[in-house]
Write a protein that holds these residues in place. Structure first.
Motif, PDB file in Angstrom:
ATOM      1  N   ARG A 247       0.837  -1.207   0.000  1.00 31.86           N
ATOM      2  CA  ARG A 247       0.000   0.000   0.000  1.00 31.86           C
ATOM      3  C   ARG A 247       0.872   1.258   0.000  1.00 31.86           C
ATOM      4  O   ARG A 247       0.600   2.223  -0.734  1.00 31.86           O
ATOM      5  N   GLU A 248       1.922   1.267   0.808  1.00 30.01           N
ATOM      6  CA  GLU A 248       2.809   2.427   0.852  1.00 30.01           C
ATOM      7  C   GLU A 248       3.534   2.607  -0.479  1.00 30.01           C
ATOM      8  O   GLU A 248       3.726   3.740  -0.938  1.00 30.01           O
ATOM      9  N   LEU A 250       2.384   1.773  -3.372  1.00 36.79           N
ATOM     10  CA  LEU A 250       1.400   2.317  -4.318  1.00 36.79           C
ATOM     11  C   LEU A 250       1.238   3.821  -4.159  1.00 36.79           C
ATOM     12  O   LEU A 250       0.951   4.533  -5.122  1.00 36.79           O
ATOM     13  N   HIS A 251       1.430   4.283  -2.930  1.00 37.53           N
ATOM     14  CA  HIS A 251       1.308   5.723  -2.667  1.00 37.53           C
ATOM     15  C   HIS A 251       2.661   6.425  -2.744  1.00 37.53           C
ATOM     16  O   HIS A 251       2.782   7.581  -2.343  1.00 37.53           O
ATOM     17  N   GLY A 252       3.677   5.710  -3.194  1.00 42.50           N
ATOM     18  CA  GLY A 252       4.976   6.324  -3.387  1.00 42.50           C
ATOM     19  C   GLY A 252       5.858   6.320  -2.166  1.00 42.50           C
ATOM     20  O   GLY A 252       6.939   6.911  -2.167  1.00 42.50           O
ATOM     21  N   ALA A 253       5.429   5.638  -1.079  1.00 40.10           N
ATOM     22  CA  ALA A 253       6.241   5.602   0.133  1.00 40.10           C
ATOM     23  C   ALA A 253       7.278   4.495   0.029  1.00 40.10           C
ATOM     24  O   ALA A 253       7.160   3.570  -0.773  1.00 40.10           O
ATOM     25  N   ASP A 254       8.287   4.559   0.895  1.00 36.67           N
ATOM     26  CA  ASP A 254       9.346   3.567   0.894  1.00 36.67           C
ATOM     27  C   ASP A 254       9.074   2.559   1.992  1.00 36.67           C
ATOM     28  O   ASP A 254       8.590   2.904   3.055  1.00 36.67           O
ATOM     29  N   ALA A 255       9.374   1.296   1.740  1.00 39.74           N
ATOM     30  CA  ALA A 255       9.198   0.241   2.731  1.00 39.74           C
ATOM     31  C   ALA A 255      10.455  -0.615   2.739  1.00 39.74           C
ATOM     32  O   ALA A 255      10.451  -1.751   2.307  1.00 39.74           O
ATOM     33  N   PRO A 256      11.580  -0.086   3.260  1.00 37.13           N
ATOM     34  CA  PRO A 256      12.872  -0.751   3.100  1.00 37.13           C
ATOM     35  C   PRO A 256      12.986  -2.089   3.804  1.00 37.13           C
ATOM     36  O   PRO A 256      13.794  -2.916   3.422  1.00 37.13           O
TER      37      PRO A 256
END
Length: 264
Positions: A247-248, A250-256
């Motif tokens: 989800r993040e 898709l919204h352009g967030a980073d999930a390292p």
């Protein structure tokens, strides 16, 4: 050798009076043999277009698409993949057995071999007792199981699926996801799966490729490590963490912590 190797694939559609629409922009995607990869993104981002390029149902304007090391067109001619769409597309005048048998009959497989293979596939999808039924006598989920069995008829090493459960109710959809995960594990086929559902993508996939709005690009790849796909997986913390990561993304967030650094 990858099951799917897409390099720099761009697709531009040309309309009337010189107008153009760019559906895909320099997409790179690699899918390993036996790997399950989902494509997810907003409507119109080019997920289905990318799947059609892999299936050689459309041709890239630039870039290259290979399936098991061969050009997509050659892979199509050699029946290297099976394909299933949102609508089961069953022939209403053929029984369940007749629908599953169709690809084998078209390619003139011997009758004895066809019968044995259909029996095997109906057992695999849990429809042995419905072999002589017609499509209008089946539920939507059962029709999709027939479509999956038909797609597997010629033992493809790759299965291409375009929102095959999109028209099903939520309970049936979850049951079909579990069935598909089992079938993919048992057959060892690689799968490229288009969906709009984040939980569906996470439940099914080894990796989830996240696409941007048109022109479609793969902007993130989320690795999913959930082990055996069973009903209880949807309650695991790892499942919710992966859903959040997608989800993040898709919204352009980073999930390292979860997102894969590279596409294999």
């Amino acid at each position: 050798m990858s099951a799917v190797d897409v390099r720099g694939a761009t697709r531009v559609f040309r309309g009337d009076r010189g107008s153009t629409v760019q559906a895909l922009d320099a997409v790179d995607l690699q899918v390993a043999e036996g790997e399950f990869v989902s494509l997810i993104g907003p409507s119109g981002c080019g997920k289905s277009t990318l799947l059609r390029l892999i299936a050689d149902l459309d041709t890239a304007s630039a870039g290259a698409v290979e399936v098991f090391g061969a050009p997509a067109a050659q892979a199509r001619r050699e029946h290297a993949y099976g394909i299933a769409f949102q609508q089961a597309g069953l022939l209403p005048w053929r029984t369940v057995r007749g629908n599953v048998e169709l690809p084998l009959a078209l390619h003139k497989a011997p009758k004895r071999d066809r019968t044995a293979r259909v029996d095997e596939l109906l057992a695999l999808v849990g429809l042995t007792d419905f072999a002589d039924r017609y499509p209008d006598q089946l539920s939507g989920g059962m029709q999709q199981r027939v479509a999956i069995a038909r797609a597997l008829a010629e033992r493809p090493r790759l299965l291409l699926m375009d929102e095959p459960f999109g028209a099903l109710d939520e309970m049936t959809r979850e049951r079909m996801q579990t069935e598909l995960a089992r079938i993919a594990a048992e057959t060892g086929a690689a799968v490229v799966f288009v969906t709009h559902s984040i939980p569906e993508a996470v439940f099914l996939s080894d990796r989830v490729a996240v696409m941007s709005p048109r022109p479609g690009r793969i902007t993130a790849v989320v690795d999913v490590a959930l082990g055996l796909r069973e009903e209880g997986v949807r309650e695991d913390e790892a499942f919710f963490a992966a859903v959040t990561a997608v989800r993040e993304a898709l919204h352009g967030a980073d999930a390292p912590a979860i997102r894969g650094a590279e596409q294999r």
